[in-house]
Motif scaffolding. Structure first.
Motif: not given
Length: 346
Positions: A96-102, A258-262, A311-318, A320-327
């Motif tokens: 399970l992959f989720t996301g977070y942001f600043e 931490v580094t966005p997407l790395r 990353g930082t801000g609203d776009a990153a939050g959007q 990250a906020g919906t991510l719930r993916d397999p892999g």
């Protein structure tokens, strides 16, 4: 850590087996078995790896860090292929992959009619008592009043609640400056997901819940929304990061940006902090890239569980906020360490 509670909005109800209770398997793979390996930007991954590799204590990792400093962007892929082996670590749970942001909030250093909601640093009695008061008691009893514990004031209590979930953030001040916040501690109460609570009440189904959906519901229902926030007894305190450049990301569990997407948050019971991790995230926005395990989170439990920093801000939050993916996630370990994990006879 950036957020003791990150991603619990979406994953709060998911429980994974602990390292002591599950059968853990290790499979050493070849780099040819990593989907998309050749196409990745290995130089970007190397740069992120170098940001924290000096914190390794074990001799094999420290040797790799020294060699990483000699690598160039052109030799980055060869560095990883020569000195590491990909290890698939599994505990019987699905990936399970989720996301977070600043987050970025609007605020000020002094209260006003607009900026009415304080961001607190941790009081000494909270450090000495575990658990301390719960969220409702902290915010309604007056225990925090007139003690100089306020770092700043913001204009939105809902965004402040979600700032606590992320565990770090930025406040844009009226004069154009930015105040950086880092995780300063918590009150010791377990996190209760308000997203899960909305599902339990039948207001939303599980696939509908996201951070934005929750925010909108709380704002449309101010009295019930305030009570919903109190459903989570956990409370996070902050510290001001006065010397962190605005160009850098928030500070992770290794006390480096931490580094966005790395950078990803992992469960250190399975994945060593600082280790490279090959991420094969399926679902929308397919992702195949080498990231570095540089953070943790209380909702990040299991061998195949990761939280991706967006990353930082609203776009990153959007994003990250919906991510719930397999892999699938595959940890790159020093060669001898990787083969030592195999059962006898291999």
């Amino acid at each position: 850590m950036i957020g003791a509670l990150r991603s619990a909005v979406l994953a709060g109800a998911m429980m994974t087996a602990s390292a002591g209770a599950a059968e853990i398997t290790h499979t050493v793979l070849s780099f040819d078995q990593l989907d998309g390996w050749v196409e990745d930007d290995h130089a970007a991954a190397l740069s992120t790896f170098l940001n924290t590799c000096d914190q390794f204590n074990d001799p094999d990792w420290r040797s790799l860090c020294a060699m990483a400093r000699e690598a160039t962007p052109e030799t980055a892929r060869g560095f990883f292929e020569l000195l590491f082996r990909p290890v698939l670590i599994e505990d019987g749970e699905d990936a399970l992959f989720t996301g977070y942001f600043e987050p970025e909030l609007e605020g000020a250093r002094f209260p006003s009619s607009r900026y009415r909601y304080p961001v607190y640093k941790m009081p000494p009695e909270a450090r000495a008592s575990n658990p301390w008061l719960d969220r409702r008691q902290i915010l309604t009893s007056g225990v925090m009043n007139n003690r100089g514990l306020e770092i700043a004031w913001v204009d939105d209590p809902v965004e402040l609640f979600f700032l606590q979930i992320q565990g770090s953030g930025r406040i844009r001040l009226p004069d154009g400056q930015t105040l950086r916040l880092g995780y300063g501690g918590a009150n010791g109460h377990p996190y209760r997901s308000i997203g899960v609570e909305l599902v339990r009440r039948g207001i939303y189904s599980a696939h509908q819940v996201s951070a934005q959906v929750i925010k909108n519901w709380v704002r449309r229902n101010p009295e019930a929304g305030e009570e919903l926030l109190y459903h989570n007894p956990s409370f996070v305190f902050f510290r001001e990061l006065k010397h962190l450049s605005s160009e850098l990301g928030p500070v992770g569990a290794m006390n480096r940006s931490v580094t966005p997407l790395r950078s990803i948050a992992v469960d250190p019971a399975y994945t060593p902090l600082g280790a490279p991790v090959w991420v094969e995230k399926n679902g929308a926005g397919l992702m195949r890239r080498l990231m570095i395990a540089q953070d943790t989170g209380s909702a990040i439990k299991g061998a195949q569980r990761a939280d991706i920093f967006f990353g930082t801000g609203d776009a990153a939050g959007q994003a990250a906020g919906t991510l719930r993916d397999p892999g699938r996630m595959v940890v790159l370990l020093p060669i001898q360490r990787a083969y030592a994990l195999l059962p006898d006879g291999y």
